[in-house]
Design an enzyme around this catalytic site. Structure first.
Site, short mmCIF file in Angstrom:
data_model
loop_
_atom_site.label_atom_id
_atom_site.label_comp_id
_atom_site.label_asym_id
_atom_site.label_seq_id
_atom_site.Cartn_x
_atom_site.Cartn_y
_atom_site.Cartn_z
N ASP A 184 -42.12 8.26 -32.27
CA ASP A 184 -40.71 8.65 -32.02
C ASP A 184 -39.92 8.47 -33.62
O ASP A 184 -38.81 8.06 -33.41
CB ASP A 184 -40.12 7.78 -31.07
CG ASP A 184 -40.25 8.40 -29.66
OD1 ASP A 184 -40.92 9.36 -29.35
OD2 ASP A 184 -39.89 7.55 -28.61
N ASP A 337 -41.53 -2.83 -19.29
CA ASP A 337 -42.83 -3.47 -18.77
C ASP A 337 -42.61 -4.30 -17.62
O ASP A 337 -43.51 -4.38 -16.62
CB ASP A 337 -43.36 -4.19 -20.04
CG ASP A 337 -42.33 -5.03 -21.01
OD1 ASP A 337 -41.29 -5.19 -20.20
OD2 ASP A 337 -42.42 -5.66 -21.96
#
Length: 581
Positions: A184, A337
């Site tokens: 990214d 997560d």
């Protein structure tokens, strides 16, 4: 309901009972102290008296109608005893309740952790593990499952070679592994370097894919989700995830994947982190204590009893079907997560933590980088609590005991209570108490409980006893950031969804042919942390007041040390001089 869950619940009840029994038997607990100290709280009388002084109608005013210093002091004593002290006393008892919750949770985790170490418990006792069939993985074979290795990165100039190289050197049949670099990066120069590195490994015969996006929507969660949508990713049974600064050992997959192959109910295998720069400074040393406690105690206790703990976002392997069943990656919080781990658990999946498998990584090397990291984690955890509390309560595939563990221990105590009580009690109420003698602070709450928490922390870190004083002072400062983050996430205040990537330095980076980013001149606000400086002034003032006007308590020594810690970190001194290395 498994025997391990029942055992975990019994151990928790035993820890709570032991704490209560010891407190009562020693006479430490005394909730009989009056809440409204200094007499009955009469707000109307106090306000009338206050108005009377300034309009000249009070009998205690001077003949000329003015207000003397004695009258002002009398007003302060009256308001302090009848208004301020009772209000603070409520906060004190609330902190005492939260402190008891925190110490019971810490004792429980410590008992489980020590028990696991004492009996030599290993994950293989609970989950079947056997090496995969085949003599030579280099020759390939259909008995090896397809594995996808994802490496999300964002402008990782200093460490991109380390992570890509480590992933490409994993021992696994070359036709059964795909390395996916999710870049990214917004810097064209860095993107070009990363792409060239991927091409160089592809020339060597590695199945490596370089993937980019047109926007950073969803940040890391968005990148992982986009990577899983690729056609080749859908063919993989398992996905290993490593952040850009993580370097797995070559046998990582050989040691983790067998847990999935032989246990169809397992969704995640989490490895432990190790650090390449843990002795670089005093800052990294105290960080290592924090992470060691997390892995040695919290993760181990959750895995051994409830098969639930938070995915650490990296150094772990997921079953792709579990990710899909849980709803995939979501970007609704900054802890994607933890979000995925909770949703997978609510679907009935189990997790395995293997502390013997360690993956090298890098600790934040600057104070500001560590603060941003802790803010993101603390804020995201509290925000996720707000999002999933109802889902946990209504889940059908989770036992009542595990629901209690998730809601009470994992979220409420660790994500909300711990940072809140530590900051409010020891950084706000305790300093203010030196100016309010009517305030009652029970010794068991401000002395005994911190001592127990210190022992619980130190007992799993015998090699770091000399660092404990610095760790205590450092954590005192960090509680300010963690409480602000927890409240921001819980109530969705400003910055609750802010994502700042932790800056890496690449301590093991030795390729001098690749230029580092040009250093820029720091502004004053980048060199000085004003929150810490302001807080240090407050602590120094309270300490000096306590030293000059010594009352029934003497906290000035501790307050001076706390103030000094805030000053040092406010000026970004983290012990990087040669004497601290």
């Amino acid at each position: 309901m498994e025997a391990a869950e029942i055992g975990g619940a019994l151990l928790f009840a035993l820890a709570a009972a032991a704490a209560l029994f010891s407190a009562v038997s020693t006479g430490a607990v005394d909730f009989s102290h009056p809440l409204a100290v200094g007499g009955r709280v009469d707000f109307q009388e106090t306000i009338s008296w206050f108005i009377g002084i300034f309009d000249g109608s009070s009998s205690s005013s001077s003949a000329a109608g003015g207000v003397s210093l004695a009258e002002v002091y009398e007003l302060w004593v009256r308001v302090r005893g009848r208004v301020i002290a009772p209000a603070l006393q409520v906060a004190v008892w609330a902190c005492m309740v939260m402190s008891v919750m925190l110490v019971v949770e810490a004792l429980y985790n410590c008992v489980v952790s020590l028990g696991v170490k004492a009996v030599g418990w290993r994950p293989e006792w609970r989950f079947k593990w056997e090496p995969l069939a085949g003599d030579d993985e280099e020759k390939g074979g259909a008995h090896y499952p397809m594995v996808l290795v994802q490496i999300p990165m964002y402008n990782e100039l200093e460490v991109y070679k380390l992570s890509i190289g480590a992933a490409c050197e994993l021992q696994w049949p070359k036709d059964r592994i795909i390395v996916q670099v999710l870049d990214d990066s917004t810097d064209p120069f860095i993107k070009n370097l990363v792409e060239l590195e991927c091409e160089s490994w592809a020339v060597k015969g590695l199945n490596i894919k370089y993937a980019t996006r047109s926007s950073r929507k969803g940040f890391k969660a968005g990148a992982l989700k986009k990577g899983m949508e690729c056609d080749y990713a859908k063919q993989c049974e398992y996905v290993a995830i490593f952040d850009a600064d993580f370097q797995p050992e070559p046998d990582f997959l050989l040691r983790t994947v067998p847990f999935f192959v032989h246990n169809p109910e397992v969704a995640l295998v989490q490895a432990r982190w190790s650090f390449v720069n843990d002795t670089a400074s005093l800052l990294t040393r105290v960080q290592k204590m924090f992470f060691d406690y997390h892995f040695k105690v919290e993760q181990e206790a959750g895995s051994a009893t409830f098969s639930f703990f938070s995915f650490n976002g990296t150094a772990g392997v997921w079953r792709t079907s579990a990710i899909k069943e849980a709803g995939g990656w979501k970007d609704r919080t900054t802890v994607e997560d933890m979000d995925l781990a909770v949703r997978a658990t609510l679907k009935g999946w189990k997790f395995v933590y293997v502390g013997d498998i360690r993956v090298k990584s890098e600790l934040p090397s600057t104070y500001k980088a560590y603060c941003r990291q802790q803010f993101r984690w603390s804020c995201g955890g509290a925000h996720l609590f707000r999002k999933v509390a109802k889902d946990i309560l209504t889940a059908k595939d989770v036992s009542l005991i595990k629901k209690f563990h998730m809601l009470y221990s994992f979220f409420l105590v660790r994500r909300v209570v711990a940072p809140t009580v530590a900051c409010i009690l020891y950084n706000i109420i305790l300093p203010i108490s030196v100016m309010i003698p009517e305030l009652f602070l029970p010794v068991w709450g401000i002395a005994y409980i911190p001592t127990v928490l210190l022992v619980v922390t130190a007992i799993r870190h015998p090699k770091n006893l000399h660092i404990l004083p610095f760790w205590i002072l450092f954590e005192s400062v960090m509680t300010m950031h963690r409480m602000r983050a927890a409240l921001s996430g819980l109530f969705e205040l400003s910055e609750f969804n802010e994502w700042v990537v932790t800056k890496k330095t690449g301590n093991n980076f030795e390729d001098s042919e690749v230029p580092l980013l040009q250093k820029t001149r720091k502004r004053l606000r980048d060199r000085v942390n004003f929150r810490e400086i302001v807080f240090s002034a407050f602590l120094f003032f309270c300490a000096s007041y306590n030293l000059v006007f010594t009352g029934k308590t003497s906290y000035y020594f501790n307050l001076y040390l706390q103030g000094l810690a805030f000053v040092c970190l406010g000026l970004n001194f983290t012990g990087t001089c040669s004497c601290c290395q």
